[in-house]
Design an enzyme around this catalytic site. Structure first.
Site, PDB file in Angstrom:
ATOM      1  N   ARG A   1     -19.330  41.524  71.254  1.00 44.19           N
ATOM      2  CA  ARG A   1     -18.903  41.036  72.573  1.00 44.19           C
ATOM      3  C   ARG A   1     -19.305  39.577  72.757  1.00 44.19           C
ATOM      4  O   ARG A   1     -18.598  38.802  73.402  1.00 44.19           O
ATOM      5  CB  ARG A   1     -19.509  41.905  73.674  1.00 44.19           C
ATOM      6  CG  ARG A   1     -18.987  43.338  73.670  1.00 44.19           C
ATOM      7  CD  ARG A   1     -19.467  44.103  74.900  1.00 44.19           C
ATOM      8  NE  ARG A   1     -19.158  45.512  74.759  1.00 44.19           N
ATOM      9  CZ  ARG A   1     -20.026  46.462  74.437  1.00 44.19           C
ATOM     10  NH1 ARG A   1     -21.303  46.135  74.255  1.00 44.19           N
ATOM     11  NH2 ARG A   1     -19.655  47.711  74.326  1.00 44.19           N
TER      12      ARG A   1
ATOM     13  N   PHE B   1      -8.536  49.716  76.012  1.00 47.41           N
ATOM     14  CA  PHE B   1      -9.588  50.719  75.872  1.00 47.41           C
ATOM     15  C   PHE B   1     -10.902  50.116  76.354  1.00 47.41           C
ATOM     16  O   PHE B   1     -11.929  50.185  75.685  1.00 47.41           O
ATOM     17  CB  PHE B   1      -9.734  51.194  74.422  1.00 47.41           C
ATOM     18  CG  PHE B   1      -8.480  51.743  73.802  1.00 47.41           C
ATOM     19  CD1 PHE B   1      -8.079  53.048  74.027  1.00 47.41           C
ATOM     20  CD2 PHE B   1      -7.693  50.940  72.974  1.00 47.41           C
ATOM     21  CE1 PHE B   1      -6.918  53.557  73.437  1.00 47.41           C
ATOM     22  CE2 PHE B   1      -6.542  51.439  72.383  1.00 47.41           C
ATOM     23  CZ  PHE B   1      -6.146  52.742  72.614  1.00 47.41           C
TER      24      PHE B   1
ATOM     25  N   ASP C   1      -7.779  50.941  80.893  1.00 53.04           N
ATOM     26  CA  ASP C   1      -8.428  52.154  80.395  1.00 53.04           C
ATOM     27  C   ASP C   1      -7.830  53.344  81.124  1.00 53.04           C
ATOM     28  O   ASP C   1      -7.365  53.218  82.268  1.00 53.04           O
ATOM     29  CB  ASP C   1      -9.940  52.110  80.617  1.00 53.04           C
ATOM     30  CG  ASP C   1     -10.673  53.120  79.751  1.00 53.04           C
ATOM     31  OD1 ASP C   1     -11.085  52.747  78.627  1.00 53.04           O
ATOM     32  OD2 ASP C   1     -10.832  54.280  80.174  1.00 53.04           O
TER      33      ASP C   1
ATOM     34  N   ASN D   1      -2.616  54.689  80.177  1.00 50.53           N
ATOM     35  CA  ASN D   1      -2.718  54.990  78.757  1.00 50.53           C
ATOM     36  C   ASN D   1      -2.405  53.720  77.974  1.00 50.53           C
ATOM     37  O   ASN D   1      -1.335  53.122  78.150  1.00 50.53           O
ATOM     38  CB  ASN D   1      -1.729  56.109  78.407  1.00 50.53           C
ATOM     39  CG  ASN D   1      -1.793  56.522  76.953  1.00 50.53           C
ATOM     40  OD1 ASN D   1      -1.527  55.729  76.062  1.00 50.53           O
ATOM     41  ND2 ASN D   1      -2.131  57.783  76.718  1.00 50.53           N
TER      42      ASN D   1
ATOM     43  N   ASP E   1     -10.642  48.376  71.384  1.00 49.97           N
ATOM     44  CA  ASP E   1     -11.869  49.116  71.090  1.00 49.97           C
ATOM     45  C   ASP E   1     -11.644  50.595  71.399  1.00 49.97           C
ATOM     46  O   ASP E   1     -12.207  51.148  72.348  1.00 49.97           O
ATOM     47  CB  ASP E   1     -13.027  48.561  71.927  1.00 49.97           C
ATOM     48  CG  ASP E   1     -14.372  49.177  71.546  1.00 49.97           C
ATOM     49  OD1 ASP E   1     -14.463  49.755  70.447  1.00 49.97           O
ATOM     50  OD2 ASP E   1     -15.318  49.086  72.359  1.00 49.97           O
TER      51      ASP E   1
ATOM     52  N   CYS F   1     -14.501  52.935  65.406  1.00 46.18           N
ATOM     53  CA  CYS F   1     -15.854  53.482  65.392  1.00 46.18           C
ATOM     54  C   CYS F   1     -15.916  54.817  64.657  1.00 46.18           C
ATOM     55  O   CYS F   1     -16.908  55.538  64.755  1.00 46.18           O
ATOM     56  CB  CYS F   1     -16.383  53.647  66.823  1.00 46.18           C
ATOM     57  SG  CYS F   1     -15.426  54.802  67.836  1.00 46.18           S
TER      58      CYS F   1
END
Length: 406
Positions: free
Chosen positions: A220, A236, A258, A286, A307, A347
């Site tokens: 970030r 996201f 989000d 979405n 993300d 992730c």
């Protein structure tokens, strides 16, 4: 030295290449030839190879596919003092890493204090947000030591408060109930912390996982150099970590998208606390739908950040996950202005670095963009990677520059 005769012994199957012999802490059920002695789920066992050579000590749960998780490769006694010392060492590592001289529970910043296998305490996750600790004991073997863990955290971190977030469904696979709540004195579960000069709002009670994703903290900060005077899409966005950082860096306009209105409420609150309301906008939707909408409407941004959650929760889901990653990245590339930047991540531990880069290459080819990777990054150092344990290196983060020419 512990009395070996008092411990059950798990013997590995012959004629197999066991990862546990190469440094990995896991033993799967199909790798076990026999168990000598009575074992209750969560008990400490001794692991030996086919030549009866000592491998290590760990806790065993016959209900789990990962049947044994090693705690040590030394023949020592596993007790409360052992667990407390592991917690102490994990906290000391963070203090030395970030130059913290006082108790981490008095710091306004956020740190992951214990990272499961990365800190040789499999199944244990501990985060600290502005002095408030949130922990998860995700396996039966580590849950047995919960009192010792809480005691160690209280003594060595001196937090303002402690919250248990054991509401993760994965606990049920271990035969554990989902539970959550304050440990000790209750406090306002919506807390504040400082992240790179940004005041972040964290809901430790209802937020995802422990409440906030500290693994992206350095990333970030890294994207700030790209954002001054730019239009930014934070997709996201969850509670707005990337968007807040971009706005603080002087972005002209930041749109956070989000699917969770509750998550964006935290982002809105943080924008107000940081005086960034004029630059930040929020949309509950979405992300897949929004990317298609922006593409159809020829709406573009200087910087797009992706993300997403982990699309692949197992290797069986890999093909579908890569398709999902490809779709969002392809559409994101299409709405990045010529010469602009796509900052994208995964992730999922089941998606390798190579697979992630290949996916980006495929997406660039299909949307007829030229993309160069400016920087490859990963998780922050308080999520340490252990060689031989690829699951500890799970976060892939790429800063890409996108061009229209082919």
């Amino acid at each position: 030295m512990a009395d070996a005769r008092s411990r059950p012994v798990v013997r590995l199957t012959p004629n197999a290449r066991h990862r546990v012999l190469q440094g990995h802490p896991w033993v799967f059920s199909n790798e076990i030839a026999s168990v000598d002695g009575h074992v209750e789920p969560g008990d400490i066992v001794e692991v030996r190879d086919r030549r009866d050579k000592f491998v290590g000590l760990g806790y065993m749960n016959p209900l789990s596919a990962i049947t044994v998780r090693l705690l040590t490769r030394h023949d020592v006694e596993i007790n409360g003092a052992f667990i407390r010392e592991r917690v102490r060492q994990a906290i000391l590592y963070r203090k030395s890493l970030y130059g913290e001289t006082g108790p981490l529970g008095q710091s306004p910043k956020g740190y992951r204090l214990v990272f499961s296998e990365g800190d040789f305490l499999p199944g244990l996750i501990v985060d600290c947000f502005g002095g408030y600790i949130v922990f998860q004991t995700l396996t039966l073997g580590i849950d047995r030591w919960k009192e010792d863990i809480v005691s160690a955290l209280s003594e060595f971190a001196e937090p303002k408060g402690i919250y248990e977030r054991n509401d993760a469904p994965v606990r049920e696979l271990e035969g554990l109930k989902q539970t959550s709540g304050f440990v000790g004195q209750p406090f306002d579960p919506v807390v504040e912390m400082d992240e790179n000069g940004v005041t972040v709002v964290v809901d430790v009670q209802k937020g995802q996982k422990t409440g906030y994703f500290l693994d992206q903290t350095d990333n970030r900060f890294a994207i700030r150099a790209l954002c001054e005077g730019k239009t930014v899409l934070d997709a996201f966005s969850y509670s707005g970590g990337f968007g807040l950082s971009a706005a603080l860096a002087g972005a002209e306009q930041v749109l956070c998208v989000d699917v969770s209105d509750a998550a964006l409420d935290l982002a809105r609150a943080a924008a107000t606390r940081n005086g960034l309301n004029g630059a930040m906008f929020f949309r509950v939707a979405n992300v897949f739908d929004v990317l298609r909408e922006f593409e159809a409407g020829n709406q573009q941004f200087d910087v797009v950040m992706l993300d997403p959650p982990a699309f692949a929760r197992s290797r069986r889901m890999l093909e579908r996950a890569l398709a999902g990653y490809k779709e969002i990245n392809l559409r994101a590339m299409k709405i990045v202005k010529d010469g602009g930047f796509l900052c994208t991540s995964s992730c999922s531990q089941h998606v390798t670095k190579e697979e992630f880069d290949e996916m980006l290459e495929d997406a660039a080819r299909d949307c007829r963009k030229t993309v160069r990777i400016v920087e490859r990054r990963g998780q922050r150092a308080d999520h340490p990677v252990v060689l031989g344990v690829p699951e500890t290196e799970y976060l892939k983060f790429r800063v890409c520059q996108v061009f229209d020419f082919r």
